[in-house]
Design a protein around this motif. Structure first.
Motif, PDB file in Angstrom:
ATOM      1  N   VAL A 161      -0.164  -6.237  77.414  1.00 61.47           N
ATOM      2  CA  VAL A 161      -0.763  -6.413  78.737  1.00 61.47           C
ATOM      3  C   VAL A 161      -1.771  -7.558  78.692  1.00 61.47           C
ATOM      4  N   SER A 162      -1.624  -8.515  79.616  1.00 61.89           N
ATOM      5  CA  SER A 162      -2.525  -9.664  79.700  1.00 61.89           C
ATOM      6  C   SER A 162      -3.262  -9.659  81.038  1.00 61.89           C
ATOM      7  N   ILE A 163      -4.529 -10.083  80.995  1.00 63.22           N
ATOM      8  CA  ILE A 163      -5.300 -10.294  82.222  1.00 63.22           C
ATOM      9  C   ILE A 163      -5.284 -11.779  82.544  1.00 63.22           C
ATOM     10  N   ASP A 164      -4.709 -12.124  83.684  1.00 64.93           N
ATOM     11  CA  ASP A 164      -4.581 -13.528  84.086  1.00 64.93           C
ATOM     12  C   ASP A 164      -5.862 -14.015  84.754  1.00 64.93           C
ATOM     13  N   ASP A 165      -6.140 -15.316  84.617  1.00 70.35           N
ATOM     14  CA  ASP A 165      -7.270 -15.977  85.294  1.00 70.35           C
ATOM     15  C   ASP A 165      -8.590 -15.259  85.030  1.00 70.35           C
ATOM     16  N   PHE A 166      -8.817 -14.838  83.800  1.00 71.10           N
ATOM     17  CA  PHE A 166     -10.038 -14.091  83.507  1.00 71.10           C
ATOM     18  C   PHE A 166     -11.276 -14.954  83.762  1.00 71.10           C
ATOM     19  N   GLY A 167     -12.240 -14.345  84.429  1.00 66.85           N
ATOM     20  CA  GLY A 167     -13.489 -15.041  84.748  1.00 66.85           C
ATOM     21  C   GLY A 167     -13.566 -15.521  86.172  1.00 66.85           C
ATOM     22  N   SER A 168     -12.413 -15.542  86.871  1.00 72.75           N
ATOM     23  CA  SER A 168     -12.412 -16.062  88.246  1.00 72.75           C
ATOM     24  C   SER A 168     -12.509 -14.959  89.286  1.00 72.75           C
ATOM     25  N   THR A 191      -4.626  -9.011  75.907  1.00 71.13           N
ATOM     26  CA  THR A 191      -4.872 -10.451  75.953  1.00 71.13           C
ATOM     27  C   THR A 191      -5.697 -10.827  77.178  1.00 71.13           C
ATOM     28  N   LEU A 192      -6.637 -11.751  76.988  1.00 67.71           N
ATOM     29  CA  LEU A 192      -7.375 -12.362  78.098  1.00 67.71           C
ATOM     30  C   LEU A 192      -6.925 -13.807  78.237  1.00 67.71           C
ATOM     31  N   LYS A 193      -6.565 -14.187  79.457  1.00 59.46           N
ATOM     32  CA  LYS A 193      -6.184 -15.571  79.725  1.00 59.46           C
ATOM     33  C   LYS A 193      -7.349 -16.238  80.457  1.00 59.46           C
ATOM     34  N   ILE A 194      -7.962 -17.214  79.819  1.00 58.11           N
ATOM     35  CA  ILE A 194      -9.117 -17.893  80.417  1.00 58.11           C
ATOM     36  C   ILE A 194      -8.657 -18.728  81.603  1.00 58.11           C
ATOM     37  N   ASP A 195      -9.304 -18.552  82.749  1.00 58.56           N
ATOM     38  CA  ASP A 195      -8.925 -19.280  83.951  1.00 58.56           C
ATOM     39  C   ASP A 195      -8.972 -20.782  83.703  1.00 58.56           C
ATOM     40  N   GLN A 196      -7.950 -21.484  84.206  1.00 61.17           N
ATOM     41  CA  GLN A 196      -7.812 -22.913  83.938  1.00 61.17           C
ATOM     42  C   GLN A 196      -8.957 -23.749  84.509  1.00 61.17           C
ATOM     43  N   SER A 197      -9.631 -23.274  85.537  1.00 62.84           N
ATOM     44  CA  SER A 197     -10.744 -24.045  86.101  1.00 62.84           C
ATOM     45  C   SER A 197     -11.866 -24.218  85.084  1.00 62.84           C
ATOM     46  N   PHE A 198     -12.097 -23.214  84.241  1.00 59.81           N
ATOM     47  CA  PHE A 198     -13.132 -23.319  83.213  1.00 59.81           C
ATOM     48  C   PHE A 198     -12.671 -24.198  82.059  1.00 59.81           C
ATOM     49  N   VAL A 199     -11.394 -24.092  81.705  1.00 57.65           N
ATOM     50  CA  VAL A 199     -10.860 -24.894  80.602  1.00 57.65           C
ATOM     51  C   VAL A 199     -10.886 -26.376  80.958  1.00 57.65           C
ATOM     52  N   ARG A 200     -10.508 -26.697  82.171  1.00 58.17           N
ATOM     53  CA  ARG A 200     -10.443 -28.102  82.589  1.00 58.17           C
ATOM     54  C   ARG A 200     -11.815 -28.744  82.696  1.00 58.17           C
ATOM     55  N   SER A 201     -12.824 -27.938  82.992  1.00 60.73           N
ATOM     56  CA  SER A 201     -14.163 -28.508  83.200  1.00 60.73           C
ATOM     57  C   SER A 201     -15.099 -28.306  82.015  1.00 60.73           C
ATOM     58  N   MET A 202     -14.634 -27.663  80.938  1.00 60.53           N
ATOM     59  CA  MET A 202     -15.554 -27.281  79.874  1.00 60.53           C
ATOM     60  C   MET A 202     -16.152 -28.474  79.136  1.00 60.53           C
ATOM     61  N   ILE A 203     -15.442 -29.591  79.042  1.00 60.82           N
ATOM     62  CA  ILE A 203     -15.976 -30.744  78.315  1.00 60.82           C
ATOM     63  C   ILE A 203     -17.137 -31.382  79.072  1.00 60.82           C
ATOM     64  N   MET A 249      -9.057  -8.458  71.042  1.00 60.90           N
ATOM     65  CA  MET A 249      -8.049  -8.983  71.960  1.00 60.90           C
ATOM     66  C   MET A 249      -7.684 -10.415  71.609  1.00 60.90           C
ATOM     67  N   LYS A 250      -6.505 -10.817  72.053  1.00 58.36           N
ATOM     68  CA  LYS A 250      -6.045 -12.193  71.886  1.00 58.36           C
ATOM     69  C   LYS A 250      -6.521 -13.022  73.076  1.00 58.36           C
ATOM     70  N   ILE A 251      -6.649 -14.337  72.867  1.00 56.65           N
ATOM     71  CA  ILE A 251      -7.093 -15.245  73.930  1.00 56.65           C
ATOM     72  C   ILE A 251      -6.039 -16.328  74.164  1.00 56.65           C
ATOM     73  N   ILE A 252      -5.717 -16.534  75.438  1.00 51.10           N
ATOM     74  CA  ILE A 252      -4.856 -17.641  75.853  1.00 51.10           C
ATOM     75  C   ILE A 252      -5.644 -18.523  76.808  1.00 51.10           C
ATOM     76  N   ALA A 253      -5.677 -19.811  76.556  1.00 51.91           N
ATOM     77  CA  ALA A 253      -6.358 -20.764  77.436  1.00 51.91           C
ATOM     78  C   ALA A 253      -5.323 -21.430  78.344  1.00 51.91           C
TER      79      ALA A 253
END
Length: 409
Positions: free
Chosen positions: A303-310, A325-337, A358-362
């Motif tokens: 079981v995965s949680i999509d867009d985690f954090g949004s 699994t937690l899937k980190i929301d893409q808005s945070f990944v794209r802006s993290m730098i 848990m596993k992490i997917i970005a």
């Protein structure tokens, strides 16, 4: 009659008759009708309706007989809204809204009873007609109904398909799996965005049928991918296809039973299918969701949680629900730098997942800099355009053989 369908009426034919039970409403797509009432032995025309108008809705709201007869002035094409579909939509509305609707319809019926003996002048347009012709919300609702009807037809015409976006084991640079993403290839309008039709499907309840279809197709795809994956490109865990589900899927009967039935029907191992849900689902239907997910997980599904954090981002459910699994929301990944706050959030999510086992997917990896950083932070898996866009089935098959780990240094 299906929940929502199309019908045609020739000029002079009756769409409904005064005094009959109301089992459906009509939305006029083309043509014009007249609204008639019988008073003192006379048939009076109290109005006309044209494209975009809805007729027959009152009888479905209060279960009373039709208050008027409607006859086609021209050949008409209409969309039929059944009582079952209307009741399902009404049940999901706020209780206060339902109460107000019933009060308004009762007052409207009373007003119609008082005024229907007065024949309106030629060309007179009722307030209801004015609203239907000018209200933006009316146009939005009508558009949603048309999309829903077209989507039902698309399912029967094989216009729906799944694309598959690769998920990469970022630490080993191997293929971990794919996320199945729904697409609608319309014969005239081309590819229609999921952002257009998925919300409509969820609102109408059609999403459950789409989810069942997507799971079956994904099961077949998973078996194909597993058989084609070369050992040199395989990670340490079974290759999987991740399938998205909504809150409607969990409230529509025996979710676990439907899942296992589909797996058995397609002879697919549970380890090759991951269930992907959103944070909001856990908050909207916590009891039903928790029970269903516990059964699925015990059966071998992840079981995965999509867009985690949004979304709600309530940490309380992370230990209460069976989440792998937690899937980190893409808005945070794209802006993290470029954003210190996004960087802190990404680090915090990865640390939280580590502590909870848990596993992490970005999601949303689009540059080599993002890929390098997310790997350094200890993320397990990634997906994004830098690795691959979502692919049609045959292209996804080819990806398995042609994958070469990009240079990260």
């Amino acid at each position: 009659m299906t929940d929502q369908s199309l019908a045609s009426f020739a000029k002079g034919s009756l769409l409904m008759r005064e005094g009959e039970a109301g089992d459906c409403a009509y939305i006029i797509e083309s043509g014009q009708v007249e609204v008639l009432v019988q008073r003192g032995g006379e048939i009076l025309q109290i109005g006309t309706r044209g494209p975009g108008s809805i007729i027959g809705e009152m009888a479905m709201l209060d279960d009373r007989p039709r208050t008027a007869t409607v006859r086609a002035l021209e050949d008409c094409n209409v969309m039929v809204l059944s009582r079952a579909d209307f009741a399902r939509r009404l049940e999901t509305a706020d209780p206060v809204v339902r109460m107000i609707m019933r009060v308004v319809i009762t007052r409207y019926r009373d007003m119609m009873t008082r005024t229907q003996n007065i024949l309106p002048p030629p060309g007179f347009q009722t307030q209801a007609e004015q609203v239907e012709n000018s209200d933006t919300s009316h146009d939005v609702a009508l558009s949603a109904l048309k999309i829903n009807q077209a989507l039902k037809e698309a399912m029967g015409k094989n216009e729906l398909l799944l694309y598959y976006q690769p998920i990469i084991d970022i630490q080993r640079m191997k293929i971990a799996g794919f996320e199945a993403l729904m697409r609608w290839q319309h014969p005239e309008k081309g590819m229609i965005s999921p952002g257009v039709f998925i919300p409509v499907a969820e609102e109408s309840g059609l999403i459950t049928e789409l989810s069942k279809w997507a799971l079956g197709v994904s099961c077949d795809a998973a078996k194909s991918f597993v058989s084609l994956l070369p050992g040199k490109n395989a990670g340490p865990h079974p290759l999987f296809v991740s399938v998205n589900f909504s809150v409607k899927d969990f409230s529509d009967g025996d979710f676990f039973g439907q899942i296992t039935h589909t797996l058995d029907k397609h002879a697919t191992l549970p380890e090759n299918i991951h269930l992907e849900i959103t944070e909001s689902l856990l908050m909207e239907a916590p009891d039903a969701t928790k029970l269903a997910l516990e059964k699925c997980r015990a059966h071998g599904l992840s079981v995965s949680i999509d867009d985690f954090g949004s979304g709600y981002s309530s940490l309380s459910y992370l230990h209460a629900f069976p989440i792998d699994t937690l899937k980190i929301d893409q808005s945070f990944v794209r802006s993290m730098i470029g954003s210190p706050s996004s960087m802190i959030l990404v680090k915090s999510i990865i640390g939280l997942a580590r502590n909870l086992g848990m596993k992490i997917i970005a999601e949303g990896i689009e540059t080599i800099e993002q890929a390098r950083l997310i790997r350094e932070l200890g993320c397990d898996e990634c997906q994004g355009f830098w690795f691959s866009r979502p692919l049609p089935f045959k292209d996804a098959q080819a990806f398995l053989n042609n994958w070469q780990a990009p240079e990260m240094e």
